[in-house]
Design a protein around this motif. Structure first.
Motif, PDB file in Angstrom:
ATOM      1  N   ALA A 103       0.886  -1.410  -0.534  1.00 28.60           N
ATOM      2  CA  ALA A 103       0.003  -0.059  -0.049  1.00 28.60           C
ATOM      3  C   ALA A 103       0.927   1.393   0.103  1.00 28.60           C
ATOM      4  N   GLN A 104       2.038   0.630   0.257  1.00 30.43           N
ATOM      5  CA  GLN A 104       3.060   1.836   0.533  1.00 30.43           C
ATOM      6  C   GLN A 104       3.493   2.945  -0.889  1.00 30.43           C
ATOM      7  N   ASP A 105       4.099   1.442  -1.368  1.00 30.13           N
ATOM      8  CA  ASP A 105       4.567   1.885  -3.065  1.00 30.13           C
ATOM      9  C   ASP A 105       3.927   2.539  -3.894  1.00 30.13           C
ATOM     10  N   GLY A 106       4.552   3.770  -4.608  1.00 34.22           N
ATOM     11  CA  GLY A 106       4.742   4.751  -4.990  1.00 34.22           C
ATOM     12  C   GLY A 106       3.406   5.733  -4.868  1.00 34.22           C
ATOM     13  N   ARG A 107       3.120   5.803  -3.289  1.00 30.43           N
ATOM     14  CA  ARG A 107       2.789   6.899  -2.605  1.00 30.43           C
ATOM     15  C   ARG A 107       3.298   8.119  -2.294  1.00 30.43           C
ATOM     16  N   ARG A 108       3.093   9.382  -2.265  1.00 27.70           N
ATOM     17  CA  ARG A 108       3.770  10.576  -2.604  1.00 27.70           C
ATOM     18  C   ARG A 108       3.792  10.902  -1.180  1.00 27.70           C
ATOM     19  N   ARG A 109       5.528  11.554  -0.441  1.00 24.68           N
ATOM     20  CA  ARG A 109       5.363  11.560   0.319  1.00 24.68           C
ATOM     21  C   ARG A 109       6.023  13.383   0.446  1.00 24.68           C
ATOM     22  N   GLY A 156      16.161  23.634  -5.260  1.00 24.48           N
ATOM     23  CA  GLY A 156      17.231  22.504  -5.173  1.00 24.48           C
ATOM     24  C   GLY A 156      16.497  21.781  -3.764  1.00 24.48           C
ATOM     25  N   GLU A 157      15.430  21.601  -3.736  1.00 22.83           N
ATOM     26  CA  GLU A 157      15.130  21.784  -2.225  1.00 22.83           C
ATOM     27  C   GLU A 157      13.513  20.380  -3.194  1.00 22.83           C
ATOM     28  N   VAL A 158      13.508  18.665  -2.099  1.00 19.53           N
ATOM     29  CA  VAL A 158      12.512  18.341  -1.973  1.00 19.53           C
ATOM     30  C   VAL A 158      11.609  18.631  -1.781  1.00 19.53           C
ATOM     31  N   ALA A 159      10.362  18.159  -3.262  1.00 18.11           N
ATOM     32  CA  ALA A 159       8.898  19.262  -2.890  1.00 18.11           C
ATOM     33  C   ALA A 159       8.332  18.066  -3.183  1.00 18.11           C
ATOM     34  N   ALA A 160       8.645  16.883  -3.751  1.00 15.06           N
ATOM     35  CA  ALA A 160       8.093  15.382  -3.218  1.00 15.06           C
ATOM     36  C   ALA A 160       8.828  13.985  -3.738  1.00 15.06           C
ATOM     37  N   ARG A 161       8.562  13.519  -2.802  1.00 11.97           N
ATOM     38  CA  ARG A 161       9.412  11.867  -3.348  1.00 11.97           C
ATOM     39  C   ARG A 161       7.889  11.185  -3.232  1.00 11.97           C
ATOM     40  N   TRP A 162       8.332  10.152  -4.000  1.00 10.89           N
ATOM     41  CA  TRP A 162       7.813   8.772  -4.279  1.00 10.89           C
ATOM     42  C   TRP A 162       8.683   7.528  -3.905  1.00 10.89           C
ATOM     43  N   GLY A 163       8.630   6.546  -3.497  1.00 14.23           N
ATOM     44  CA  GLY A 163       9.267   4.766  -3.382  1.00 14.23           C
ATOM     45  C   GLY A 163       8.551   4.138  -4.391  1.00 14.23           C
ATOM     46  N   GLY A 164       9.359   3.012  -5.135  1.00  9.05           N
ATOM     47  CA  GLY A 164       8.621   2.796  -5.995  1.00  9.05           C
ATOM     48  C   GLY A 164       8.019   3.389  -7.122  1.00  9.05           C
ATOM     49  N   VAL A 165       6.938   2.756  -8.077  1.00 10.72           N
ATOM     50  CA  VAL A 165       6.217   3.202  -9.216  1.00 10.72           C
ATOM     51  C   VAL A 165       5.246   4.450  -8.614  1.00 10.72           C
ATOM     52  N   PRO A 166       5.423   5.397  -9.540  1.00 12.31           N
ATOM     53  CA  PRO A 166       4.553   6.196  -8.748  1.00 12.31           C
ATOM     54  C   PRO A 166       3.700   6.380  -9.812  1.00 12.31           C
ATOM     55  N   ASP A 167       2.663   7.068  -9.557  1.00 15.41           N
ATOM     56  CA  ASP A 167       1.058   7.247  -9.766  1.00 15.41           C
ATOM     57  C   ASP A 167       1.538   8.694 -11.067  1.00 15.41           C
ATOM     58  N   ARG A 168       0.945   8.379 -12.466  1.00 18.17           N
ATOM     59  CA  ARG A 168       1.100   9.578 -13.280  1.00 18.17           C
ATOM     60  C   ARG A 168       0.585  10.842 -12.370  1.00 18.17           C
ATOM     61  N   ALA A 169      -0.713  10.367 -11.774  1.00 20.33           N
ATOM     62  CA  ALA A 169      -1.676  11.628 -11.597  1.00 20.33           C
ATOM     63  C   ALA A 169      -1.216  12.586 -10.317  1.00 20.33           C
ATOM     64  N   SER A 170      -0.846  11.610  -9.452  1.00 16.70           N
ATOM     65  CA  SER A 170       0.235  12.230  -8.568  1.00 16.70           C
ATOM     66  C   SER A 170       1.804  13.140  -8.447  1.00 16.70           C
ATOM     67  N   ILE A 171       2.269  12.961  -9.834  1.00 13.37           N
ATOM     68  CA  ILE A 171       3.310  13.499 -10.607  1.00 13.37           C
ATOM     69  C   ILE A 171       2.811  14.624 -10.958  1.00 13.37           C
ATOM     70  N   ILE A 172       2.182  14.640 -11.726  1.00 10.70           N
ATOM     71  CA  ILE A 172       1.433  15.713 -12.523  1.00 10.70           C
ATOM     72  C   ILE A 172       0.757  16.673 -11.397  1.00 10.70           C
ATOM     73  N   GLU A 173       0.230  16.762 -10.244  1.00 10.22           N
ATOM     74  CA  GLU A 173      -0.589  16.971  -8.672  1.00 10.22           C
ATOM     75  C   GLU A 173       0.708  17.543  -8.116  1.00 10.22           C
ATOM     76  N   ALA A 174       1.849  17.471  -8.561  1.00  8.95           N
ATOM     77  CA  ALA A 174       3.244  17.483  -7.460  1.00  8.95           C
ATOM     78  C   ALA A 174       3.426  19.258  -8.332  1.00  8.95           C
ATOM     79  N   ILE A 175       3.737  18.286  -9.533  1.00  9.23           N
ATOM     80  CA  ILE A 175       4.444  19.675 -10.396  1.00  9.23           C
ATOM     81  C   ILE A 175       3.762  20.044 -10.697  1.00  9.23           C
TER      82      ILE A 175
END
Length: 149
Positions: free
Chosen positions: A26-32, A113-132
């Protein structure tokens, strides 16, 4: 120890292992959040940049890394942001420096240069776009083409 108690303990251990597996999945690919980690631009391949960047940490034997690499490339082209990949097989020091415990791990780094978000595992595309988009970048292909011209 009686057989019934031993079987009960073995059953409890199996159930605990199954529960831990479901939790890990359940934690895999979750945005942090990035945790206020600053990235040294010199650590990124290709030298110093100061733009929003998607960084993928991978290894040579990572089975899921090519899939993530392709998806990050598509997102990068759509949004016009930079993309970099760090092979931890060659740069294992960075795994310790940035607390990377699994591959693939993906960072979204803001212009400071600050990490705004991080994903461990295979991230969800929608989650990446939302963070961007939270960083003020549009994900429309039209905007990406306008910024490149």
């Amino acid at each position: 120890m009686p057989l019934s108690i031993a079987l009960l303990i073995a059953g409890a251990v199996v159930l605990l292992a199954i529960a831990a597996g479901f939790f890990a999945r359940a934690q895999d690919g979750r945005r942090r959040t990035g945790g206020k980690v600053l990235v040294d631009w010199a650590d990124l391949p290709g030298g110093t940049t100061t733009s929003i960047t998607l960084v993928q940490f991978s290894t040579e034997l990572c089975a899921r890394c090519p899939q993530v690499r392709r998806m990050l490339g598509e997102v990068s082209r759509e949004t016009g942001i930079a993309q970099a990949e760090i092979d931890l097989t060659r740069r294992s020091d960075l795994a310790t420096k940035y607390h990377v415990l699994q591959t693939p791990t993906t960072f979204l780094i803001d212009a400071a240069g600050e990490v705004a978000a991080r994903w461990g595992g295979v991230p969800d595309r929608a989650s990446i776009i939302e963070a961007i988009e939270a960083l003020g970048v549009s994900s429309s292909p039209t905007r990406a083409r306008q910024e490149q011209s």
